[in-house]
Design an enzyme around this catalytic site. Structure first.
Site, PDB file in Angstrom:
ATOM      1  N   CYS A 255       0.825  -1.207   0.000  1.00  0.00           N
ATOM      2  CA  CYS A 255       0.000   0.000   0.000  1.00  0.00           C
ATOM      3  C   CYS A 255       0.868   1.270   0.000  1.00  0.00           C
ATOM      4  CB  CYS A 255      -0.982  -0.025   1.166  1.00  0.00           C
ATOM      5  SG  CYS A 255      -2.377   1.100   0.912  1.00  0.00           S
ATOM      6  N   HIS A 365      -3.937  -5.295   0.190  1.00  0.00           N
ATOM      7  CA  HIS A 365      -3.598  -5.798   1.523  1.00  0.00           C
ATOM      8  C   HIS A 365      -3.681  -7.321   1.612  1.00  0.00           C
ATOM      9  CE1 HIS A 365      -3.336  -1.854   3.442  1.00  0.00           C
ATOM     10  NE2 HIS A 365      -4.284  -1.506   2.590  1.00  0.00           N
ATOM     11  N   GLU A 367      -2.466  -8.982   3.924  1.00  0.00           N
ATOM     12  CA  GLU A 367      -2.612  -9.300   5.352  1.00  0.00           C
ATOM     13  C   GLU A 367      -4.051  -9.133   5.819  1.00  0.00           C
ATOM     14  OE1 GLU A 367      -2.463  -4.842   5.547  1.00  0.00           O
ATOM     15  OE2 GLU A 367      -1.862  -6.432   4.200  1.00  0.00           O
TER      16      GLU A 367
END
Length: 392
Positions: A255, A365, A367
């Site tokens: 990001c 993302h 994660e």
């Protein structure tokens, strides 16, 4: 009990009326919308939302309450919160409290009873803009004047406001394989968790750290985290990324970290019309040809020459761009670079891969908590990059 009234005023004068939700008061920020049906607690505690007023497009928010496990940081970071129909009761076996009580306890000013569909459509047509919410002043004209004097997101240097005060370590789970130095530009807790699950010990360092600070950890690789603000202001992290690239230390950025690496490689960045925020964004991985459903939270993107203004305008208009992200190798000071991932909604660059130095990024993302997990393999790809560097 009758709720206190509240108003929301956008910087173009559009006004919405509703009821106070969370803390009573007044707040300002950039109005953005999140399309996720779940994960509101993770959204609220994501440092990348610092100075943003989040509009939830899903109508029912707060159904599962809040708990002590799902926070992505130590506090709520959103500047304000906008929902249509807040849950009267949070019901979940993991819940330790209610969402509105949590918002009030942390001083987060919100508004409920708003037609969030109409508000979202307005932001899609006009672009992200400054906004104010007030439950203490019902004069739209006076609030509008304060909105127009609030700072804009373009030019905002915010990583120093969200980074850790001092370094800390997240140990590997099971057998230790690698050590990673993570530059905290607004890191989420699930990043070191995903690394730990792969035997990685992560040293999380403040945003102002030097190359000497990173090397002092004995790191096998470097990670640049997500975070808020305009990447065009992040001169320190860009210079640090260039130091890492010059030493050929394996590097992974997510990001904001992806935008930093893009700048270090010589690319520009630009502000998207209304950004990508939600957990349902389709991205093509050019290496595998697979389409992943991914979690996003970014209002800026990496540009390729001559296309940033065109794509930003296309995003606001809602048209799908006819231009296609080039797949040729672009020569930079650090060797060849390719666009590795592309958003299929608007052709925005969602990842970069360097061919001559061990570095890659994604704009979204992997994660993601509360999901989806299609892109979790990217942490395996990072581990393989580190393994390759140690065996070189």
């Amino acid at each position: 009990m009758k709720r206190r009234s509240a108003i929301l005023v956008l910087e173009d004068g559009r006004t919405f009326h509703g009821e106070a939700y969370g803390s009573v008061g007044e707040t300002f920020g950039e109005a953005v919308f999140n399309t996720g049906m779940t994960g509101y607690q993770e959204t609220l505690t994501d440092p990348s939302y610092h100075r943003q007023v989040v509009v939830q497009t899903a109508p029912h928010i707060g159904n599962t309450g809040v708990n002590g496990e799902d926070d992505e940081s130590g506090r709520i970071w959103v500047a304000g919160y906008v929902v249509r129909d807040p849950a009267r009761i949070g019901s979940n076996w993991r819940a330790t409290g209610g969402l509105e009580d949590r918002l009030a306890a942390e001083g987060v000013v919100g508004i409920s009873g708003v037609d969030t569909r109409a508000l979202t459509r307005h932001l899609r047509e006009r672009g992200a803009m400054r906004v104010g919410i007030s439950s203490v002043d019902d004069d739209p004209a006076a609030l509008l004047d304060r909105v127009r004097h609030a700072p804009q997101m373009v030019g905002a240097d915010l990583s120093a406001e969200v980074t850790t005060d001092k370094p800390y370590v997240v140990e590997a789970v099971g057998e230790h394989r690698f050590t990673v130095a993570a530059l905290d530009l607004g890191i989420k807790r699930n990043v070191p968790r995903r690394l730990a699950a792969r035997g990685v010990t992560t040293h999380v360092l403040p945003a102002g750290s030097s190359i000497e600070d990173l090397l002092a950890t004995g790191a096998d690789a470097v990670f640049f985290s997500p975070g808020p603000g305009d990447p065009a202001t992040a001169e320190g992290p860009v210079a640090l990324a260039r130091e890492v690239l010059g030493r050929r230390i394996p590097l992974f950025g997510i990001c904001f970290g992806s935008q930093i690496l893009g700048r270090a490689l010589g690319f520009g960045t630009y502000k998207l019309g209304y950004g990508h925020r939600g957990i349902n964004q389709p991205v093509l991985d050019r290496a595998t040809g697979k389409v992943e459903v991914t979690s996003h939270n970014h209002g800026f993107a990496v540009a390729w020459p001559g296309r940033e203004q065109e794509l930003s305008a296309v995003q606001v208009s809602g048209r799908r761009p006819e231009v296609v992200v080039p797949d040729q190798v672009i020569e930079t000071e650090f060797g060849g670079v390719q666009v590795s991932h592309v958003c299929l909604n608007d052709n925005v660059v969602e990842g970069l891969r360097a061919k001559d130095v061990p570095a890659f990024t994604v704009q979204y993302h992997p994660e993601a908590a509360a999901g989806p997990h299609d892109a979790d393999y990217l942490f395996d790809r990072f581990a393989e990059l580190i393994e390759g560097g140690k065996n070189a």
